[in-house]
Design a protein around this motif. Structure first.
Motif, short mmCIF file in Angstrom:
data_model
loop_
_atom_site.label_atom_id
_atom_site.label_comp_id
_atom_site.label_asym_id
_atom_site.label_seq_id
_atom_site.Cartn_x
_atom_site.Cartn_y
_atom_site.Cartn_z
N ARG A 33 48.31 50.98 26.35
CA ARG A 33 49.20 49.92 25.88
C ARG A 33 49.42 48.84 26.94
NH1 ARG A 33 48.07 49.05 21.97
NH2 ARG A 33 49.88 47.69 21.63
N SER A 34 49.32 49.19 28.22
CA SER A 34 49.56 48.20 29.28
C SER A 34 48.28 47.50 29.72
CB SER A 34 50.20 48.88 30.50
OG SER A 34 49.30 49.78 31.11
N ARG A 35 47.12 48.01 29.28
CA ARG A 35 45.81 47.48 29.71
C ARG A 35 45.65 47.59 31.23
NH1 ARG A 35 46.29 47.49 24.85
NH2 ARG A 35 45.44 45.97 23.39
N ALA A 40 40.20 44.68 36.58
CA ALA A 40 40.68 43.42 36.02
C ALA A 40 41.59 42.70 37.01
CB ALA A 40 41.42 43.66 34.71
N ALA A 41 42.42 43.47 37.73
CA ALA A 41 43.33 42.86 38.71
C ALA A 41 42.56 42.25 39.88
CB ALA A 41 44.32 43.90 39.21
N THR A 42 41.54 42.97 40.36
CA THR A 42 40.78 42.44 41.50
C THR A 42 39.98 41.21 41.11
OG1 THR A 42 38.98 44.00 41.01
CG2 THR A 42 40.61 44.68 42.64
N GLY A 102 34.49 50.11 44.50
CA GLY A 102 34.91 48.78 44.09
C GLY A 102 33.78 47.99 43.47
N ALA A 103 32.59 48.06 44.08
CA ALA A 103 31.42 47.38 43.51
C ALA A 103 31.06 47.98 42.16
CB ALA A 103 30.24 47.49 44.47
N GLY A 104 31.12 49.30 42.07
CA GLY A 104 30.74 49.96 40.83
C GLY A 104 31.66 49.64 39.67
N MET A 105 32.96 49.54 39.92
CA MET A 105 33.87 49.29 38.80
C MET A 105 33.73 47.88 38.25
SD MET A 105 37.67 49.22 40.49
CE MET A 105 38.20 47.92 41.61
N VAL A 106 33.29 46.94 39.09
CA VAL A 106 33.03 45.59 38.58
C VAL A 106 31.77 45.60 37.72
CG1 VAL A 106 32.41 43.24 39.23
CG2 VAL A 106 34.27 44.41 40.40
N LEU A 107 30.73 46.26 38.20
CA LEU A 107 29.48 46.33 37.44
C LEU A 107 29.68 47.07 36.11
CD1 LEU A 107 26.94 47.16 40.29
CD2 LEU A 107 27.30 44.96 39.17
N ALA A 337 35.18 45.17 45.21
CA ALA A 337 35.24 44.58 43.88
C ALA A 337 35.19 43.06 43.94
CB ALA A 337 36.51 45.04 43.16
N MET A 338 35.94 42.47 44.85
CA MET A 338 35.98 41.01 44.94
C MET A 338 34.63 40.45 45.39
SD MET A 338 39.82 39.99 46.26
CE MET A 338 39.70 40.85 47.83
N LEU A 339 33.98 41.13 46.34
CA LEU A 339 32.66 40.68 46.78
C LEU A 339 31.63 40.77 45.66
CD1 LEU A 339 32.44 42.19 50.39
CD2 LEU A 339 32.66 39.77 49.76
N THR A 340 31.69 41.85 44.90
CA THR A 340 30.74 42.03 43.80
C THR A 340 30.98 41.00 42.71
OG1 THR A 340 30.67 44.39 44.27
CG2 THR A 340 29.81 43.68 42.13
N ASP A 341 32.22 40.72 42.42
CA ASP A 341 32.51 39.69 41.43
C ASP A 341 32.00 38.33 41.89
OD1 ASP A 341 34.04 38.63 39.01
OD2 ASP A 341 35.05 37.55 40.63
#
Length: 353
Positions: A33-35, A40-42, A102-107, A337-341
């Motif tokens: 319910r909160s998503r 998504a935050a990173t 972090g990289a994996g969760m963005v991919l 995550a930020m670098l991968t994005d």
């Protein structure tokens, strides 16, 4: 909380699994319910925004600190007895594994916990990614990838035979963790106010943090009366995903908290999505996205096990009791995550059609 009659009735293992199931249901409902999603935050933060996803993540993180630290002050759990605090931590594992996760969760377009929640709503992309994540996590725990994990984790270990408590290291009083959590919560609410986030959304976001506290309290209470040693733990998805997978393949596997947690999250998220009319089958848009998701899931499986936890297990659960390597892993997850994005997703958006 008197759980002795329940444990005497059904036994220690089933009781642990039941507590995991209850914790998972709370988490699943609140997360759906909160998503709630660290990925998504990173991504939002990496693109220069402090929007609703950052507010939801920060509120979850802060309320977990508040609930867990309050429980500790009231004697409902002892952070020093938690499994991740009582054993040596790996600085190298936290750094390398955190960057990989972090990289994996963005991919993969979601952390391991988010993939489980999405799978419950009919997202077939998340089903495939989640299965790959669980298989690689099991391989990293006790399979072919275990030697690599051991070598990387052994590069830099915490001293003294246990992990580092950041509150003790900083010389803060017992109530210092509660005060820090309250401060983060004020910041989260201010970001939420600027983004005009509704009250119900905020309540469910804080519910994710509450689920973390529930897990700690349940397992601590069980450990105080159980005949056999019971790990004091809470919500995480790297180890539990691997153990739940093996439980379905081994008829002699034992019931434990982890085995109840994963089905509980699935059931809670499914119920919440069904109630809101959000059940919908979804698949991969194209071959490129499928390949990225599979690579990302594999990175999360290895990285999460190496880091000592996933975005939830290290980032919120371990962070809530101020485990130093958990905070390190969380920081590295943000960086990875930020670098991968920046290098993958934003570069793809900038290319001409």
């Amino acid at each position: 909380m008197d759980i002795i009659p329940l444990v005497e009735w059904i036994g220690e293992g089933p009781a642990a699994a039941l507590f995991g199931l209850a914790t998972g249901v709370i988490f699943g409902v609140a997360a759906q319910r909160s998503r709630f999603c660290l990925r998504a935050a990173t991504v939002e933060f990496a693109r220069g925004a402090m929007g609703d996803r950052v507010a939801v993540w920060l509120l979850t993180f802060s309320t977990a600190l508040v609930w867990v630290q309050a429980a500790a002050l009231l004697g409902f759990m002892r952070p020093e007895d938690a499994r991740m605090m009582a054993v040596p931590g790996s600085w190298s594992g936290a750094i390398i594994g955190g960057l990989m996760f972090g990289a994996g969760m963005v991919l993969a377009r979601g952390c391991s916990g988010r993939l489980l929640v999405l799978a419950a709503t009919g997202n077939l992309r998340s089903v495939v990614s989640g299965l790959i994540f669980a298989v690689v996590a099991q391989m990293t725990l006790s399979g072919w990838l275990a030697p690599a994990r051991d070598r990387l984790a052994a590069l830099w270990i915490t001293e003294g035979g246990q992990n580092v408590n950041l509150l003790t290291w900083a010389g803060l009083p017992q109530w210092g963790g509660l005060a820090l959590g309250a401060g983060f919560a004020v910041l989260a609410l201010e970001i939420a106010r600027r983004n005009r986030i509704g009250v119900s959304w905020l309540v469910f976001a804080s519910g994710v943090g509450f689920a973390v506290a529930v897990g700690w309290v349940f397992t601590f209470a069980l450990s105080q009366i159980a005949f056999e040693p019971v790990p004091i733990e809470s919500v995480t998805f790297t180890g539990p995903s691997a153990r739940t997978l093996m439980f379905t393949l081994d008829r002699y596997a034992l019931l434990e908290f982890d085995v109840g947690l994963v089905p509980g999250v699935f059931l809670g998220a499914f119920a919440a999505a069904w109630w809101a009319g959000e059940l919908k089958f979804q698949g991969f848009e194209n071959e490129v996205n499928m390949r990225k998701a599979m690579i990302g899931a594999a990175l999360m499986g290895f990285g999460g096990m190496l880091a000592g936890g996933c975005a939830i297990g290290a980032g919120v659960t371990g962070g809530s009791i101020f485990v130093a390597t958990a905070w390190t892993a969380l920081f590295c997850m943000w960086i990875g995550a930020m670098l991968t994005d920046l290098l993958v997703d934003q570069r793809g958006l900038a290319q001409p059609a």
